[in-house]
Design a protein around this motif. Structure first.
Motif, short mmCIF file in Angstrom:
data_model
loop_
_atom_site.label_atom_id
_atom_site.label_comp_id
_atom_site.label_asym_id
_atom_site.label_seq_id
_atom_site.Cartn_x
_atom_site.Cartn_y
_atom_site.Cartn_z
N THR A 1 0.85 -1.15 0.26
CA THR A 1 0.23 0.12 0.07
C THR A 1 0.86 1.18 -0.08
O THR A 1 2.20 1.27 0.28
N ASP A 2 0.38 2.38 -0.67
CA ASP A 2 0.98 3.61 -0.51
C ASP A 2 -0.22 4.70 -0.35
O ASP A 2 -1.24 4.33 -0.66
N TYR A 3 0.14 5.69 0.32
CA TYR A 3 -0.95 6.76 0.67
C TYR A 3 -0.18 8.15 0.85
O TYR A 3 0.90 8.32 0.92
N ASN A 4 -1.08 9.06 0.58
CA ASN A 4 -0.73 10.43 0.68
C ASN A 4 -0.62 10.75 2.26
O ASN A 4 -1.67 10.74 2.99
N VAL B 1 -4.96 -4.09 -8.45
CA VAL B 1 -4.67 -2.82 -8.10
C VAL B 1 -5.79 -1.91 -7.86
O VAL B 1 -6.72 -1.70 -8.56
N ILE B 2 -5.86 -1.36 -6.76
CA ILE B 2 -7.19 -0.54 -6.23
C ILE B 2 -6.68 0.97 -5.86
O ILE B 2 -5.76 1.04 -5.03
N GLU B 3 -7.11 1.88 -6.33
CA GLU B 3 -6.90 3.17 -5.83
C GLU B 3 -8.09 4.04 -5.56
O GLU B 3 -9.13 3.98 -6.12
N LEU B 4 -7.81 4.79 -4.38
CA LEU B 4 -8.87 5.66 -3.98
C LEU B 4 -8.47 7.06 -4.03
O LEU B 4 -7.35 7.51 -3.87
N ALA B 5 -9.42 8.03 -4.75
CA ALA B 5 -8.92 9.43 -5.04
C ALA B 5 -10.18 10.23 -4.62
O ALA B 5 -11.17 9.83 -4.29
N ASP B 6 -9.46 11.29 -4.07
CA ASP B 6 -10.39 12.24 -3.38
C ASP B 6 -11.18 12.95 -4.48
O ASP B 6 -10.69 13.53 -5.71
N ARG B 7 -12.63 13.21 -4.53
CA ARG B 7 -13.50 13.53 -5.80
C ARG B 7 -13.21 14.87 -5.89
O ARG B 7 -13.36 15.14 -7.06
N ARG B 8 -13.12 15.77 -5.11
CA ARG B 8 -12.87 17.33 -5.26
C ARG B 8 -11.65 17.64 -6.05
O ARG B 8 -11.82 18.45 -6.83
N TRP C 1 -4.93 7.22 -1.77
CA TRP C 1 -4.38 5.78 -1.10
C TRP C 1 -4.29 4.42 -2.47
O TRP C 1 -5.08 4.66 -3.53
N ARG C 2 -3.39 3.73 -2.42
CA ARG C 2 -3.28 2.88 -3.35
C ARG C 2 -2.93 1.67 -2.99
O ARG C 2 -1.94 1.36 -1.85
N SER C 3 -3.33 0.54 -3.40
CA SER C 3 -2.98 -0.89 -3.02
C SER C 3 -2.68 -1.75 -3.91
O SER C 3 -3.63 -1.96 -4.95
N ALA C 4 -1.66 -2.40 -4.06
CA ALA C 4 -1.73 -3.58 -5.17
C ALA C 4 -1.32 -4.88 -4.61
O ALA C 4 -0.47 -5.11 -3.32
N SER C 5 -1.84 -6.06 -5.18
CA SER C 5 -1.55 -7.29 -4.84
C SER C 5 -0.25 -8.00 -5.06
O SER C 5 0.25 -7.61 -6.30
#
Length: 175
Positions: free
Chosen positions: A22-25, A125-132, A138-142
């Motif tokens: 995982t990686d994140y801001n 690979v799943i990514e979460l992005a701030d909509r604004r 946040w990003r996670s890879a298997s």
């Protein structure tokens, strides 16, 4: 006894290895996010693949466990996108052969390497992005892979396990 202890330690350390990265801001306040939606690019274009349905089901289950609610994308705090990234690797499919001759400290040998084949596998690979601001927070890879030789039940179980492990690391800092 020493060998038994070393074997136990190796097994313990191997069990601690994570199957996801995982990686994140680090500047993001993850407690501010309470709702989510799939990113517009992730919406159905008519046909849903089998793996697409499996991943969506797993994501929805894990986010509901986090008490996050799914809303329409214009009202969501987070936009979620995912993909199965193809990766190629070589796999040994047999054994190598060789022979040699010689005497004492001198000899000759000939060998052939084992046969290999190229296999294409998929990494989730799943990514979460701030909509604004449309920035990935946040990003996670298997590290575990999907491949065509897996049965449907094996694929479903693998996707469920990987997505559960990914979201066990969300929000960061709480685990």
């Amino acid at each position: 006894m020493r060998v038994l202890f070393i074997a136990a330690m190796v097994t313990l350390l191997a069990g601690c290895a994570s199957n996801v990265m995982t990686d994140y801001n680090s500047a993001t306040v993850f407690g501010n996010y309470t709702s989510w939606a799939y990113a517009p690019s992730q919406k159905n274009s008519g046909i849903t693949s089998l793996d697409d349905a499996r991943v969506r089901t797993a994501i929805e289950r894990e986010l509901s466990r986090k008490a996050m609610r799914q809303v329409v994308d214009t009202e969501a705090d987070l936009l979620i996108s995912w993909q199965i990234v193809p990766e190629e690797r070589l796999e040994q499919v047999g054994v190598g052969l060789g022979f040699g001759f010689g005497r004492g400290n001198f000899g000759w040998g000939v060998s052939a390497p084992p046969p290999v084949r190229e296999i294409t596998e998929g990494k989730l690979v799943i990514e979460l992005a701030d909509r604004r601001n449309s920035e990935v927070i946040w990003r996670s890879a298997s590290r575990r892979y999907l491949n065509e030789s897996q049965s449907p039940e094996t694929r479903r179980k693998l996707i469920d396990e990987v997505v559960a492990e990914m979201f066990s690391k969300y929000p960061p800092g709480l685990n």
